[in-house]
Design a protein around this motif. Structure first.
Motif, PDB file in Angstrom:
ATOM      1  N   MET A  63       0.400  -1.338  -0.087  1.00 17.19           N
ATOM      2  CA  MET A  63      -0.116   0.507  -0.109  1.00 17.19           C
ATOM      3  C   MET A  63       0.824   1.127  -0.475  1.00 17.19           C
ATOM      4  O   MET A  63       2.226   1.600   0.764  1.00 17.19           O
ATOM      5  CB  MET A  63      -0.761  -0.162   0.842  1.00 17.19           C
ATOM      6  CG  MET A  63      -1.985  -1.391   1.815  1.00 17.19           C
ATOM      7  SD  MET A  63      -1.319  -2.328   1.839  1.00 17.19           S
ATOM      8  CE  MET A  63      -1.253  -1.747   3.968  1.00 17.19           C
ATOM      9  N   SER A  64       0.186   2.302  -0.263  1.00 15.90           N
ATOM     10  CA  SER A  64       1.075   3.137  -0.319  1.00 15.90           C
ATOM     11  C   SER A  64       0.422   3.981   1.524  1.00 15.90           C
ATOM     12  O   SER A  64      -0.137   3.201   1.931  1.00 15.90           O
ATOM     13  CB  SER A  64       0.163   4.467  -1.133  1.00 15.90           C
ATOM     14  OG  SER A  64      -0.844   5.009  -1.344  1.00 15.90           O
TER      15      SER A  64
ATOM     16  N   ASN B 145      -4.018   3.572  -1.616  1.00 11.08           N
ATOM     17  CA  ASN B 145      -3.793   2.987  -3.313  1.00 11.08           C
ATOM     18  C   ASN B 145      -3.281   1.243  -2.013  1.00 11.08           C
ATOM     19  O   ASN B 145      -2.550   1.498  -1.920  1.00 11.08           O
ATOM     20  CB  ASN B 145      -3.334   3.333  -4.189  1.00 11.08           C
ATOM     21  CG  ASN B 145      -3.777   4.751  -4.536  1.00 11.08           C
ATOM     22  OD1 ASN B 145      -5.429   4.711  -4.876  1.00 11.08           O
ATOM     23  ND2 ASN B 145      -2.955   5.359  -5.297  1.00 11.08           N
TER      24      ASN B 145
ATOM     25  N   THR C 110      -1.435  -1.866  -3.772  1.00  6.42           N
ATOM     26  CA  THR C 110      -1.406  -2.642  -5.392  1.00  6.42           C
ATOM     27  C   THR C 110      -1.686  -3.591  -5.864  1.00  6.42           C
ATOM     28  O   THR C 110      -1.259  -4.686  -4.671  1.00  6.42           O
ATOM     29  CB  THR C 110       0.332  -2.188  -5.661  1.00  6.42           C
ATOM     30  OG1 THR C 110       0.791  -1.397  -5.310  1.00  6.42           O
ATOM     31  CG2 THR C 110       1.193  -2.633  -6.552  1.00  6.42           C
ATOM     32  N   ASP C 111      -1.529  -4.172  -6.969  1.00  8.36           N
ATOM     33  CA  ASP C 111      -2.498  -5.122  -7.410  1.00  8.36           C
ATOM     34  C   ASP C 111      -1.413  -6.762  -7.277  1.00  8.36           C
ATOM     35  O   ASP C 111      -0.153  -5.949  -8.000  1.00  8.36           O
ATOM     36  CB  ASP C 111      -3.398  -5.369  -8.692  1.00  8.36           C
ATOM     37  CG  ASP C 111      -4.009  -6.318  -9.212  1.00  8.36           C
ATOM     38  OD1 ASP C 111      -3.752  -7.236  -8.341  1.00  8.36           O
ATOM     39  OD2 ASP C 111      -3.845  -6.557 -10.548  1.00  8.36           O
ATOM     40  N   GLN C 112      -1.606  -7.603  -6.447  1.00  5.05           N
ATOM     41  CA  GLN C 112      -0.735  -8.152  -7.076  1.00  5.05           C
ATOM     42  C   GLN C 112      -0.387  -9.565  -7.875  1.00  5.05           C
ATOM     43  O   GLN C 112      -0.143 -10.698  -7.769  1.00  5.05           O
ATOM     44  CB  GLN C 112      -0.523  -8.901  -5.196  1.00  5.05           C
ATOM     45  CG  GLN C 112       0.521  -7.245  -4.234  1.00  5.05           C
ATOM     46  CD  GLN C 112       2.195  -6.955  -4.147  1.00  5.05           C
ATOM     47  OE1 GLN C 112       2.264  -7.944  -4.881  1.00  5.05           O
ATOM     48  NE2 GLN C 112       1.615  -6.199  -3.769  1.00  5.05           N
TER      49      GLN C 112
ATOM     50  N   ASN D 223     -10.803  -5.920  -5.239  1.00  8.40           N
ATOM     51  CA  ASN D 223     -10.039  -5.821  -6.002  1.00  8.40           C
ATOM     52  C   ASN D 223      -9.356  -4.944  -7.996  1.00  8.40           C
ATOM     53  O   ASN D 223     -10.394  -5.689  -8.594  1.00  8.40           O
ATOM     54  CB  ASN D 223      -8.337  -6.596  -6.334  1.00  8.40           C
ATOM     55  CG  ASN D 223      -7.153  -6.373  -6.808  1.00  8.40           C
ATOM     56  OD1 ASN D 223      -6.893  -5.590  -6.439  1.00  8.40           O
ATOM     57  ND2 ASN D 223      -7.402  -7.936  -7.860  1.00  8.40           N
TER      58      ASN D 223
ATOM     59  N   ALA E 118      -3.975  -2.738 -11.952  1.00  8.38           N
ATOM     60  CA  ALA E 118      -3.695  -1.209 -11.347  1.00  8.38           C
ATOM     61  C   ALA E 118      -4.352  -1.227  -9.652  1.00  8.38           C
ATOM     62  O   ALA E 118      -3.937  -2.036  -9.136  1.00  8.38           O
ATOM     63  CB  ALA E 118      -4.557  -0.253 -11.688  1.00  8.38           C
ATOM     64  N   VAL E 119      -4.197   0.111  -9.856  1.00  4.30           N
ATOM     65  CA  VAL E 119      -3.966   0.385  -8.736  1.00  4.30           C
ATOM     66  C   VAL E 119      -5.773   0.912  -8.042  1.00  4.30           C
ATOM     67  O   VAL E 119      -6.289   0.773  -8.494  1.00  4.30           O
ATOM     68  CB  VAL E 119      -2.965   1.607  -7.428  1.00  4.30           C
ATOM     69  CG1 VAL E 119      -2.514   1.413  -7.938  1.00  4.30           C
ATOM     70  CG2 VAL E 119      -4.183   2.467  -8.664  1.00  4.30           C
ATOM     71  N   THR E 120      -6.120  -0.443  -6.129  1.00  2.00           N
ATOM     72  CA  THR E 120      -6.913  -0.088  -6.048  1.00  2.00           C
ATOM     73  C   THR E 120      -7.123   1.238  -5.236  1.00  2.00           C
ATOM     74  O   THR E 120      -6.598   0.783  -3.919  1.00  2.00           O
ATOM     75  CB  THR E 120      -7.557  -1.982  -5.236  1.00  2.00           C
ATOM     76  OG1 THR E 120      -6.976  -2.706  -6.167  1.00  2.00           O
ATOM     77  CG2 THR E 120      -8.899  -1.342  -4.581  1.00  2.00           C
TER      78      THR E 120
END
Length: 481
Positions: A304-305, A356, A358-360, A393, A397-399
């Protein structure tokens, strides 16, 4: 299989009984175990079919012996024959025209307003496995039949999942899930069937007002049960003790003691008393798991951010000013990741927290947990984080995650339900059954399977109170789950 008229008349009854006994040699107390795919004694392969068997009686028994299930035993059920079930809803009996006509007049034609809707049947399953050793020598509990014992345990676990899903599931979060009744009620008519308590305890007077509102025009509903989680139920008992009649204790006096509180809670509505029922799985503000599920195919830990707070208009108020932290757990249909903490963020009244994920590549959705308020950044305790949201998710892209304090941690919901097939129904495809799987090692795997979906046909006749809290009278109660 084809059948021929009078075929059984050609066979002796004793021979039929012996044949049936031979066919059931693989069955133990009603749980059929079909032949496997290994080699027979003569060296030939046995590719016999895997036969699912209805164990609806097990479902009924396990359901009613598990006292924590509240909604599932009471919800009306309809057997259907297709995976897409269509049904009609009467939205209006016609225009509210004047009933008077002139002499000789035929009047104005009036028509009811119908709407055609549909729901997809969803699939629920619990996979279990019993080793040959456990099945042969009875290593599980006092029951000599390990498969029967594990079937019962699996049924109880599946029923727990079903009960929680009936309340809280959302198809927008997990595409394999159905929409639970809370989602169906809250999403109808832009939230007109909800009221936010903002952490306050419900009072009997408030529950009465909701019941009268639901029965009033144009809803014309008649809820027959108010579901609350156990702590709210205890809160209402406390109201009954504090504000009830002075002689309520004598009514409950027993020969061997005195009962403190009331036995049955009912809220008087304009159409009669409505019972208040405790529903443990209505509470959903759990702590994050301490570690990953450890199952094959479980998602990787999320990244995450750093969270940021900004803006105006959120439901954070001045009393909420402080520092918070978030925990995120990635979930898919094979398991869940370990919880990952964000950095702490300071929040002021009106601000919204955003960050955000990040999609893993292997998560279906994320569970978002928030800590209790802390006075400083270093004082944030991630062990206090409670579930506040579930976010789908965004693949590749970012969620984005946004917290405007719409859900207050450690609160629950109160649901007013009308158990009428014209209002609420669970459409079910096939019986609940046990489906053996292919045996590829020295164990017997099987699935416990249930197909169905709940339908709230007329959400206007039901209601949800959000963010219901409790007033703790001491610090002795540990609410950690």
């Amino acid at each position: 299989m084809y059948s021929f008229p009078e075929a059984n008349a050609l066979v002796n009854v004793a021979d039929l009984a012996e044949l049936n006994s031979a066919l059931r040699k693989s069955a133990d107390i009603g749980y059929q175990t079909p032949a496997g795919t290994g080699l027979n004694a003569d060296g030939r392969g046995s590719l016999s079919p895997l036969v699912p068997q209805s164990i609806e009686n097990t479902l009924s028994s396990a359901t009613y012996t598990m006292k924590e299930l509240s909604l599932w035993p009471s919800i009306p059920k309809l057997q259907v024959s297709n995976t897409l079930h269509e049904y009609a809803v009467i939205n209006d009996h016609g225009l509210d025209l004047e009933p008077f006509i002139a002499e000789g007049s035929g009047g104005i034609t009036n028509r009811s307003e119908y709407e055609r809707r549909s729901v997809r049947v969803k699939y629920l399953a619990e996979r279990r496995e019993v080793t040959d050793v456990a099945g042969l020598v009875g290593l599980i509990g006092g029951n000599a039949n390990a498969i029967a014992m594990e079937t019962e345990r699996g049924t109880l676990r599946l029923m727990q999942k079903l009960e929680r899903s009936l309340w809280h599931a959302r198809e927008a979060v997990n595409p394999l899930a159905f929409d639970g009744i809370i989602e169906q009620i809250e999403s109808h008519n832009s939230g007109a069937n909800t009221f936010d308590l903002r952490g306050k305890s419900p009072t009997p007077r408030l529950l009465q007002e909701v019941l009268s509102e639901i029965q009033s025009a144009p809803r014309f509903g008649r809820p027959d049960c108010i579901y609350v989680e156990p702590r709210i139920h205890a809160e209402l008992i406390k109201f009954a003790v504090q504000w009830g009649r002075h002689d309520q204790f004598s009514a409950l006096r027993q020969a061997d003691g005195l009962t403190y509180g009331v036995q049955d809670l009912n809220i008087m509505s304009p159409y009669g008393p409505v019972p208040v029922k405790s529903a443990p799985f209505l509470f959903n503000a759990y702590n994050a798991p301490s570690s990953a599920s450890g199952t094959t195919g479980a998602p990787a830990n999320p990244a995450m951010s750093a969270p940021a707070s900004a803006g105006t208009g959120s439901k954070f108020v001045a009393d909420d000013d402080g520092w918070y932290g978030y925990r995120v757990v990635a979930v898919n249909n094979e398991g869940f990741s370990a919880p990952v903490n964000t950095s702490a963020v300071e929040v002021s009244a009106g601000e919204t927290v955003t960050f955000n994920i990040t999609d893993q590549g292997d998560a279906v959705f994320y569970k978002i947990y928030r800590t209790e308020k802390a006075s400083t950044e270093l004082a944030v305790d991630f062990a206090t984080a409670r579930l506040i949201d579930e976010v789908r998710n965004v693949s590749g892209a970012v969620t984005p995650v946004s917290d405007a304090n719409a859900v207050i941690p450690n609160t629950s919901k109160i649901v007013f339900v009308q158990h009428d097939p014209s209002v609420l129904e669970f459409v079910r495809l096939l019986d609940f059954f046990r489906r053996p799987l292919a045996e590829v090692n020295t164990s017997k795997p099987f699935l416990l399977m249930l197909f169905g979906s709940p339908i709230v046909k007329v959400p206007n006749k039901m209601f949800v109170l959000q963010n219901a809290g409790v007033t703790e009278t001491s610090g002795m109660i540990d609410t950690t789950v």
